[in-house]
Design a protein around this motif. Structure first.
Motif, PDB file in Angstrom:
ATOM      1  N   ALA A 194     -53.533  10.033  17.108  1.00 55.76           N
ATOM      2  CA  ALA A 194     -54.686  10.087  15.990  1.00 55.76           C
ATOM      3  C   ALA A 194     -54.804  11.822  15.708  1.00 55.76           C
ATOM      4  CB  ALA A 194     -55.728   9.511  16.586  1.00 55.76           C
ATOM      5  N   ILE A 195     -54.610  12.466  16.808  1.00 57.04           N
ATOM      6  CA  ILE A 195     -54.785  13.743  16.436  1.00 57.04           C
ATOM      7  C   ILE A 195     -53.462  14.434  15.689  1.00 57.04           C
ATOM      8  CG2 ILE A 195     -54.857  16.170  17.424  1.00 57.04           C
ATOM      9  CD1 ILE A 195     -56.307  14.807  19.868  1.00 57.04           C
ATOM     10  N   LEU A 196     -52.418  14.043  16.011  1.00 61.94           N
ATOM     11  CA  LEU A 196     -51.072  14.527  15.242  1.00 61.94           C
ATOM     12  C   LEU A 196     -51.146  14.127  13.851  1.00 61.94           C
ATOM     13  CD1 LEU A 196     -48.756  14.433  18.254  1.00 61.94           C
ATOM     14  CD2 LEU A 196     -49.264  16.713  16.859  1.00 61.94           C
ATOM     15  N   ILE A 197     -51.613  12.766  13.793  1.00 54.42           N
ATOM     16  CA  ILE A 197     -51.536  12.380  12.350  1.00 54.42           C
ATOM     17  C   ILE A 197     -52.536  13.109  11.404  1.00 54.42           C
ATOM     18  CG2 ILE A 197     -52.401  10.343  10.821  1.00 54.42           C
ATOM     19  CD1 ILE A 197     -51.294   8.350  13.170  1.00 54.42           C
ATOM     20  N   VAL A 198     -53.833  13.570  11.713  1.00 57.19           N
ATOM     21  CA  VAL A 198     -54.715  14.217  11.091  1.00 57.19           C
ATOM     22  C   VAL A 198     -54.413  15.611  10.835  1.00 57.19           C
ATOM     23  CG1 VAL A 198     -57.126  15.223  10.949  1.00 57.19           C
ATOM     24  CG2 VAL A 198     -56.747  12.673  11.921  1.00 57.19           C
ATOM     25  N   LEU A 199     -53.837  16.252  11.838  1.00 61.84           N
ATOM     26  CA  LEU A 199     -53.286  17.671  11.694  1.00 61.84           C
ATOM     27  C   LEU A 199     -51.817  17.619  10.973  1.00 61.84           C
ATOM     28  CD1 LEU A 199     -54.094  19.242  15.303  1.00 61.84           C
ATOM     29  CD2 LEU A 199     -55.298  19.242  13.188  1.00 61.84           C
ATOM     30  N   GLY A 200     -51.005  16.500  11.014  1.00 63.96           N
ATOM     31  CA  GLY A 200     -49.673  16.764  10.648  1.00 63.96           C
ATOM     32  C   GLY A 200     -49.723  16.345   9.079  1.00 63.96           C
ATOM     33  N   ILE A 201     -50.899  15.555   8.789  1.00 63.66           N
ATOM     34  CA  ILE A 201     -51.110  15.423   7.125  1.00 63.66           C
ATOM     35  C   ILE A 201     -51.815  16.633   6.614  1.00 63.66           C
ATOM     36  CG2 ILE A 201     -52.687  14.122   5.599  1.00 63.66           C
ATOM     37  CD1 ILE A 201     -52.365  11.511   7.313  1.00 63.66           C
ATOM     38  N   ILE A 202     -52.516  17.394   7.098  1.00 61.49           N
ATOM     39  CA  ILE A 202     -53.126  18.568   6.680  1.00 61.49           C
ATOM     40  C   ILE A 202     -51.954  19.640   6.582  1.00 61.49           C
ATOM     41  CG2 ILE A 202     -54.749  20.455   7.074  1.00 61.49           C
ATOM     42  CD1 ILE A 202     -56.618  18.369   8.574  1.00 61.49           C
ATOM     43  N   VAL A 203     -51.553  19.889   7.802  1.00 63.27           N
ATOM     44  CA  VAL A 203     -50.463  21.175   7.596  1.00 63.27           C
ATOM     45  C   VAL A 203     -49.288  20.622   6.948  1.00 63.27           C
ATOM     46  CG1 VAL A 203     -49.071  22.451   9.103  1.00 63.27           C
ATOM     47  CG2 VAL A 203     -51.278  21.881   9.907  1.00 63.27           C
ATOM     48  N   ASN A 204     -48.299  19.624   7.161  1.00 63.03           N
ATOM     49  CA  ASN A 204     -47.382  19.212   6.234  1.00 63.03           C
ATOM     50  C   ASN A 204     -47.614  18.907   4.918  1.00 63.03           C
ATOM     51  OD1 ASN A 204     -45.591  19.329   8.737  1.00 63.03           O
ATOM     52  ND2 ASN A 204     -46.432  17.712   9.333  1.00 63.03           N
ATOM     53  N   GLY A 205     -48.597  18.403   4.733  1.00 60.23           N
ATOM     54  CA  GLY A 205     -49.282  17.963   3.182  1.00 60.23           C
ATOM     55  C   GLY A 205     -49.113  19.499   2.480  1.00 60.23           C
ATOM     56  N   LEU A 206     -49.886  20.396   2.992  1.00 66.51           N
ATOM     57  CA  LEU A 206     -50.269  21.589   2.502  1.00 66.51           C
ATOM     58  C   LEU A 206     -48.691  22.422   1.971  1.00 66.51           C
ATOM     59  CD1 LEU A 206     -53.488  23.141   4.307  1.00 66.51           C
ATOM     60  CD2 LEU A 206     -53.210  22.368   1.825  1.00 66.51           C
ATOM     61  N   ALA A 207     -48.123  22.193   3.184  1.00 73.88           N
ATOM     62  CA  ALA A 207     -46.713  22.991   3.123  1.00 73.88           C
ATOM     63  C   ALA A 207     -45.841  22.089   2.136  1.00 73.88           C
ATOM     64  CB  ALA A 207     -46.003  22.840   4.419  1.00 73.88           C
ATOM     65  N   ILE A 217     -46.922  19.500  15.751  1.00 72.24           N
ATOM     66  CA  ILE A 217     -47.700  19.327  14.327  1.00 72.24           C
ATOM     67  C   ILE A 217     -46.671  19.604  13.209  1.00 72.24           C
ATOM     68  CG2 ILE A 217     -49.566  20.553  12.967  1.00 72.24           C
ATOM     69  CD1 ILE A 217     -50.878  21.362  15.532  1.00 72.24           C
ATOM     70  N   VAL A 218     -46.094  20.725  13.192  1.00 66.03           N
ATOM     71  CA  VAL A 218     -45.047  20.904  12.184  1.00 66.03           C
ATOM     72  C   VAL A 218     -43.855  20.117  11.941  1.00 66.03           C
ATOM     73  CG1 VAL A 218     -43.641  22.712  10.747  1.00 66.03           C
ATOM     74  CG2 VAL A 218     -46.058  23.028  11.825  1.00 66.03           C
ATOM     75  N   ASN A 219     -43.437  19.298  11.120  1.00 64.78           N
ATOM     76  CA  ASN A 219     -42.343  18.355  11.087  1.00 64.78           C
ATOM     77  C   ASN A 219     -41.856  18.470   9.747  1.00 64.78           C
ATOM     78  OD1 ASN A 219     -40.847  15.821  10.759  1.00 64.78           O
ATOM     79  ND2 ASN A 219     -41.761  15.379  12.554  1.00 64.78           N
ATOM     80  N   PRO A 220     -40.476  19.229   9.826  1.00 63.77           N
ATOM     81  CA  PRO A 220     -39.579  19.324   8.609  1.00 63.77           C
ATOM     82  C   PRO A 220     -39.551  18.152   7.804  1.00 63.77           C
ATOM     83  CG  PRO A 220     -38.576  20.431  10.594  1.00 63.77           C
ATOM     84  CD  PRO A 220     -39.640  19.642  10.908  1.00 63.77           C
ATOM     85  N   PHE A 221     -39.324  16.884   8.601  1.00 59.47           N
ATOM     86  CA  PHE A 221     -38.942  15.659   7.602  1.00 59.47           C
ATOM     87  C   PHE A 221     -40.446  15.245   6.810  1.00 59.47           C
ATOM     88  CE2 PHE A 221     -39.207  10.973   7.528  1.00 59.47           C
ATOM     89  CZ  PHE A 221     -38.128  10.748   6.625  1.00 59.47           C
ATOM     90  N   ASN A 222     -41.477  15.481   7.544  1.00 61.06           N
ATOM     91  CA  ASN A 222     -42.985  15.222   6.724  1.00 61.06           C
ATOM     92  C   ASN A 222     -42.931  16.147   5.619  1.00 61.06           C
ATOM     93  OD1 ASN A 222     -43.159  12.896   8.467  1.00 61.06           O
ATOM     94  ND2 ASN A 222     -44.443  14.016   9.840  1.00 61.06           N
ATOM     95  N   ILE A 223     -42.512  17.359   5.858  1.00 62.74           N
ATOM     96  CA  ILE A 223     -42.995  18.100   4.852  1.00 62.74           C
ATOM     97  C   ILE A 223     -41.869  17.971   3.377  1.00 62.74           C
ATOM     98  CG2 ILE A 223     -42.385  20.679   4.098  1.00 62.74           C
ATOM     99  CD1 ILE A 223     -43.072  21.585   6.870  1.00 62.74           C
TER     100      ILE A 223
END
Length: 359
Positions: A162-175, A230-236
């Motif tokens: 749950a934590i990684l989903i929220v942080l991942g959407i924020i960080v990778n979404g902005l990137a 948190i940072v995932n190249p594939f999600n970015i």
């Protein structure tokens, strides 16, 4: 296709070791496992880092060769005869998939049986049939849920996911939004770097992550486990491919209302891209749920362990029966099946969106 499969084979770490244990004289060792063992078992960090760099260069060269070979390749026209062959192929694959379901059916059916019944039914069709429900039908599951810490392990994994989903959407979404809609120096070069990171196995850089977390004193902490993930190249890349196809007219109108890029990304772009958000969430959850290597390196306290490590510790216990082993494996498998069943359309749509052309 040959080069893609070759790259995938070079990236394998866990499967050969689990299935063969390394083989006689390390005959089934893979390069990725050798890097992992050199760094984390033998503690030769310099050598492991050098091996990782050389391996990364090799994979990059293979990727460049593949891009050159497939550049400007025209799509082939599919005639009616080819469509007929495709249908035959689909039918064959469907029949073949049934055989791959046999181990799952066997696991589920025998997870309700005592060891004596499992052994007695082993060489018959009864091995694929669950027992008649009675008072002891759920004994294996009750034992796992009450006599072990598996519920705690599952709760930990759900929390981390749950934590990684929220942080991942924020960080990778902005990137992804920055790479798609904001003009800044070397934007295309940064995108190329991210694409190269897609082909680098996580296991080749896990030693660097471990050293980094250890230097920060974050071993055996939730922060130490989450920070490198948190940072995932594939999600970015997924976010970028979806965002690049969005019209710019809406942003120009939002600017008139003094809406900045960050606010616009969260209030307009992400709500308009629910499919990719769902896809990234599912991939993040599955990545955390199936992860074994990284938490095994970071965590030493039993209170922080994840489901996969808990599964290993329970099945490795000599007091765990075969029925209990199958029950705990079933419990680990159920969330993955539910996620795929609920979000299969979003996963396919999100992955297909990566093929959109740049505007």
């Amino acid at each position: 296709m040959f080069i893609t499969v070759t790259i995938g084979a070079f990236r394998m770490l866990v499967q050969p070791m689990v299935m063969t244990g390394g083989g006689p004289n390390h005959s089934t060792y893979t390069i990725v496992y050798n890097i992992y063992e050199t760094g984390t078992v033998n503690w030769e960090m310099g050598l492991a880092s050098t091996m990782a760099i050389v391996f990364t260069i090799f994979v990059v060269v293979l990727t460049i060769i593949q891009n050159v070979l497939t550049k400007d390749k025209e799509e082939r026209h599919v005639n009616k005869k080819q469509k007929g062959l495709n249908w035959l192929l689909v039918a064959f694959l469907l029949i073949l998939s049934v055989f791959f379901l046999f181990p799952v059916i066997w696991m589920l059916a025998n997870s309700f049986k005592p060891d004596a019944a499992i052994t007695a039914d082993m060489n018959s069709v009864a091995a694929f049939i669950p027992p008649v429900p009675d008072g002891s039908f759920f004994d294996n599951y009750i034992s796992i849920l009450t006599d072990t810490n598996f519920v705690r392990y599952m709760a930990n994994t759900l929390l981390y996911a749950a934590i990684l989903i929220v942080l991942g959407i924020i960080v990778n979404g902005l990137a992804g939004y920055a790479l798609a809609k904001i003009n800044f120096p070397f934007r295309d070069q940064w995108l190329l770097v991210i694409l190269m990171l897609l082909i680098v196995p996580t296991e080749t850089v896990i030693t660097i992550h471990f050293l980094f977390i250890a230097k920060l004193g974050l071993l055996d902490t939730v922060v130490g486990y989450i920070l490198p993930m948190i940072v995932n190249p594939f999600n970015i890349f997924l976010f970028r491919q979806v965002f690049v196809s969005l019209p710019d007219d809406v942003y120009e109108a939002a600017q008139l209302d003094h809406c900045g890029p960050v606010k616009y990304c969260f209030t307009m772009v992400l709500p308009m891209s629910k499919t990719v958000v769902a896809t990234v969430s599912v991939f993040t959850f599955l990545g955390v749920w199936n992860d074994y290597l990284w938490p095994s390196l970071v965590f030493t306290s039993s209170d922080l362990l994840t489901a996969q490590i808990g599964l290993n510790s329970i099945t490795a216990n000599d007091n765990t029966t075969m029925g209990q082993t199958l029950a705990v494996i079933t419990l680990v498998t159920i969330p993955v099946i539910i996620i795929y069943a609920l979000f299969s359309k979003q996963i396919v749509a999100g992955v297909m969106s990566t093929g959109s052309k740049e505007g």
